[in-house]
Motif scaffolding. Sequence first.
Motif, PDB file in Angstrom:
ATOM      1  N   ARG A 300     -37.688  -1.503  46.659  1.00 52.24           N
ATOM      2  CA  ARG A 300     -38.103  -0.725  45.455  1.00 52.24           C
ATOM      3  C   ARG A 300     -37.431   0.719  45.446  1.00 52.24           C
ATOM      4  NH1 ARG A 300     -44.749  -0.687  45.417  1.00 52.24           N
ATOM      5  NH2 ARG A 300     -44.841  -3.156  45.205  1.00 52.24           N
ATOM      6  N   LEU A 301     -36.757   1.059  46.629  1.00 49.71           N
ATOM      7  CA  LEU A 301     -36.110   2.406  46.552  1.00 49.71           C
ATOM      8  C   LEU A 301     -34.308   2.066  46.255  1.00 49.71           C
ATOM      9  CD1 LEU A 301     -37.484   3.868  50.058  1.00 49.71           C
ATOM     10  CD2 LEU A 301     -37.842   4.276  47.679  1.00 49.71           C
ATOM     11  N   ALA A 302     -34.225   1.024  45.776  1.00 47.91           N
ATOM     12  CA  ALA A 302     -32.781   0.477  45.554  1.00 47.91           C
ATOM     13  C   ALA A 302     -32.089   1.406  44.899  1.00 47.91           C
ATOM     14  CB  ALA A 302     -32.586  -0.966  44.812  1.00 47.91           C
ATOM     15  N   LYS A 303     -32.339   1.646  43.507  1.00 45.69           N
ATOM     16  CA  LYS A 303     -31.766   2.747  42.563  1.00 45.69           C
ATOM     17  C   LYS A 303     -31.234   4.022  43.560  1.00 45.69           C
ATOM     18  CE  LYS A 303     -32.702   3.030  38.345  1.00 45.69           C
ATOM     19  NZ  LYS A 303     -33.350   3.665  37.136  1.00 45.69           N
ATOM     20  N   SER A 304     -32.337   4.595  44.068  1.00 41.69           N
ATOM     21  CA  SER A 304     -32.268   5.782  44.923  1.00 41.69           C
ATOM     22  C   SER A 304     -31.071   5.658  46.163  1.00 41.69           C
ATOM     23  CB  SER A 304     -33.486   6.394  45.471  1.00 41.69           C
ATOM     24  OG  SER A 304     -34.103   6.835  44.204  1.00 41.69           O
ATOM     25  N   VAL A 305     -31.105   4.423  46.979  1.00 39.62           N
ATOM     26  CA  VAL A 305     -30.340   4.101  48.144  1.00 39.62           C
ATOM     27  C   VAL A 305     -29.120   4.104  47.665  1.00 39.62           C
ATOM     28  CG1 VAL A 305     -29.775   2.503  49.750  1.00 39.62           C
ATOM     29  CG2 VAL A 305     -32.349   3.060  49.073  1.00 39.62           C
ATOM     30  N   LEU A 306     -28.988   3.211  46.417  1.00 41.93           N
ATOM     31  CA  LEU A 306     -27.415   3.069  45.852  1.00 41.93           C
ATOM     32  C   LEU A 306     -26.681   4.315  45.164  1.00 41.93           C
ATOM     33  CD1 LEU A 306     -27.832  -0.411  44.057  1.00 41.93           C
ATOM     34  CD2 LEU A 306     -26.562  -0.030  46.476  1.00 41.93           C
ATOM     35  N   ASP A 307     -27.694   5.044  44.586  1.00 46.24           N
ATOM     36  CA  ASP A 307     -27.285   6.474  44.141  1.00 46.24           C
ATOM     37  C   ASP A 307     -26.546   7.234  45.185  1.00 46.24           C
ATOM     38  OD1 ASP A 307     -26.707   8.281  42.523  1.00 46.24           O
ATOM     39  OD2 ASP A 307     -28.861   9.051  42.155  1.00 46.24           O
ATOM     40  N   ALA A 308     -27.285   7.337  46.375  1.00 44.08           N
ATOM     41  CA  ALA A 308     -26.999   7.962  47.629  1.00 44.08           C
ATOM     42  C   ALA A 308     -25.731   7.921  48.132  1.00 44.08           C
ATOM     43  CB  ALA A 308     -28.199   8.264  48.680  1.00 44.08           C
ATOM     44  N   GLY A 309     -25.427   6.437  48.129  1.00 40.58           N
ATOM     45  CA  GLY A 309     -24.213   5.728  48.749  1.00 40.58           C
ATOM     46  C   GLY A 309     -23.950   5.986  50.346  1.00 40.58           C
ATOM     47  N   TRP A 310     -25.039   5.665  51.134  1.00 37.82           N
ATOM     48  CA  TRP A 310     -24.961   5.771  52.650  1.00 37.82           C
ATOM     49  C   TRP A 310     -23.964   5.199  53.178  1.00 37.82           C
ATOM     50  CZ3 TRP A 310     -31.218   4.915  53.170  1.00 37.82           C
ATOM     51  CH2 TRP A 310     -31.760   5.786  52.600  1.00 37.82           C
ATOM     52  N   SER A 311     -23.899   3.975  52.805  1.00 34.83           N
ATOM     53  CA  SER A 311     -22.795   2.924  53.335  1.00 34.83           C
ATOM     54  C   SER A 311     -21.548   3.584  53.322  1.00 34.83           C
ATOM     55  CB  SER A 311     -23.194   1.467  52.842  1.00 34.83           C
ATOM     56  OG  SER A 311     -21.973   0.649  53.475  1.00 34.83           O
ATOM     57  N   SER A 312     -21.330   4.064  51.894  1.00 32.66           N
ATOM     58  CA  SER A 312     -19.763   4.584  51.715  1.00 32.66           C
ATOM     59  C   SER A 312     -19.734   6.191  52.521  1.00 32.66           C
ATOM     60  CB  SER A 312     -19.578   4.728  50.327  1.00 32.66           C
ATOM     61  OG  SER A 312     -18.567   5.650  49.838  1.00 32.66           O
ATOM     62  N   PHE A 313     -20.617   6.499  52.714  1.00 31.08           N
ATOM     63  CA  PHE A 313     -20.583   8.015  53.513  1.00 31.08           C
ATOM     64  C   PHE A 313     -20.337   7.668  54.845  1.00 31.08           C
ATOM     65  CE2 PHE A 313     -22.859  10.945  56.259  1.00 31.08           C
ATOM     66  CZ  PHE A 313     -21.566  12.042  55.735  1.00 31.08           C
TER      67      PHE A 313
END
Length: 402
Positions: A300-313
Motif C-alpha cells: 500500500r505504500l507503493a507510491k511513497s516508496v517509488l517517490d522516495a527512490g531508495w533503490s536508486s539512492f
Amino acid sequence: MRIAYQYRLKPTKQQRDKIDHWLSMLCSQYNYLLADRFSWYEQNRCPRNACPLVCHLPELRDSPDYYSQKKTLPNLKKTHPWYKDIHSQVLQDVVKRVKLAFDRFIKGDKNGNRSGRPRFKKKHRYRTFTYPQMKEGCLEGNLINLPKIGKVKVILHRPIPEGFKTKTASIIKKCDGYYLVLSLEDETVPEIKSDINPDSIVGIDVGLKEFLTTSEGETIEIPQYYRKSQKRLKVIQKRVSRRKKGGKNRLKAIKQLGRQHKKVADKRKDFHFKSANYLLSKYDVVAHEKLNVKALAKSRLAKSVLDAGWSSFLTILTSKAENAGLLAVPVSARDTSQNCSNCGKKVPKKLHIRWHDCRDCGCSLDRDHNAAINIRNRAAGQSVLKAQRLLRDTRIGACCLH
C-alpha cells in the motif's frame, strides 16, 4: 572500471531526421527478429508435460541464436537496400538486444529469476541505438564523430577524465531532445583507502517520514517530488486523454507529459547524488539495510516508496563510495526497528508507533534513530577487511550514470 557519462546532443535538422529514420528501421528489425524467436518457441514446445500417442509433430528447426540471426543481416541489406545506410555494428547490436530480452524470458538471469514475455516495440518506444566500438579521438572539441551520421555538436558540461578510454556510445532520444551516453573504461581499479578510520562509521535508516536518519541523529527531509507535481501531472494527463488518438495534438500533449515526468525524475536523481556526496564527505564507512524494495513497491505504500527512490539512492551511494575508495556496507534489516539500540532487547512496536521506549534500560528516542544506531552497531561488528570482502561480493558495478 566502467563509468558512463551523459551529454546533451545538438544535431542539425538533417541529422535529427537521420537518427529518427534509423530508429524506425531498427525498431522494425527488432520486432522481426523477436517474432522469429517466438515462432520457433511456439512450434517447438509442448503445452503439456506429455504428448498423446497420435499427434501432429511440426517440422522442427534449429533454435535461432545470436550468430544465426546475425548471419541474416547481409541478406537483409540485399532485400532491403535502405538498411545499408545504417552502420553495420549498430545493426548487429539490435540482434544482441533481442538475444538478451529473449534469454531473460526463457533462462532467466544469473540467479534464475525470469522476466516477463518480451513485447514488440512501437516506434515511439524504441529510442536507443548503440555503437559497440568507438575509435580513439572520436571527440574533437565539442564535436563527436558518429559513423554514417557525421560530426554532431555535444554540450560538454564536464570534461572526460584523463586516462579513460571511450568504449561505446549510445544515442538516446528523450522527450526533450537527444542525448549521448559514453561508456568509459579506466584500467586502474579503485582501491579502498588504507587510512580508513574504523571509528568514522555511520548507520543510515531510510524511511518515508524522513528520507534518512543517521545514527548521529541527523535527518534529511524527504522531498516528495512526485506528490508535489501530481496536480500538474493530472492536468496534462487529462489533456492527453481528451485528444483524439493518432492526432498531432495528442502527440504534443504526450511530449508535454513526458517532459513533466522527466523533470520529476531529474530532481529526484539530483537529490540522491547530493545526499550521497554529503554522507561520504563526512564519513568513511556508511552502513545501510539490505532492503527488498520490489516487495515494498507492491504494498500500500507503493507510491511513497517509488517517490522516495531508495533503490536508486543506495545504488548511487555504493557506486560513489567505490569511486572514492570508501565503504558502503549493507547489513541485515531484521529487527533493526524492534531491537533496543542500548540493551539489545526486543521491543515490539507497530509501524504507526514512531517512538522507541525500552522499559528495561529506559532508552527513549525516535524509532528511525534507534534503527540507524542498530545498523551502525551491526556494521561496526565487522572488521574492515570483512566489510571490504562483503562489498566486493555485493558489488553492483562501477558503472554509474551521472
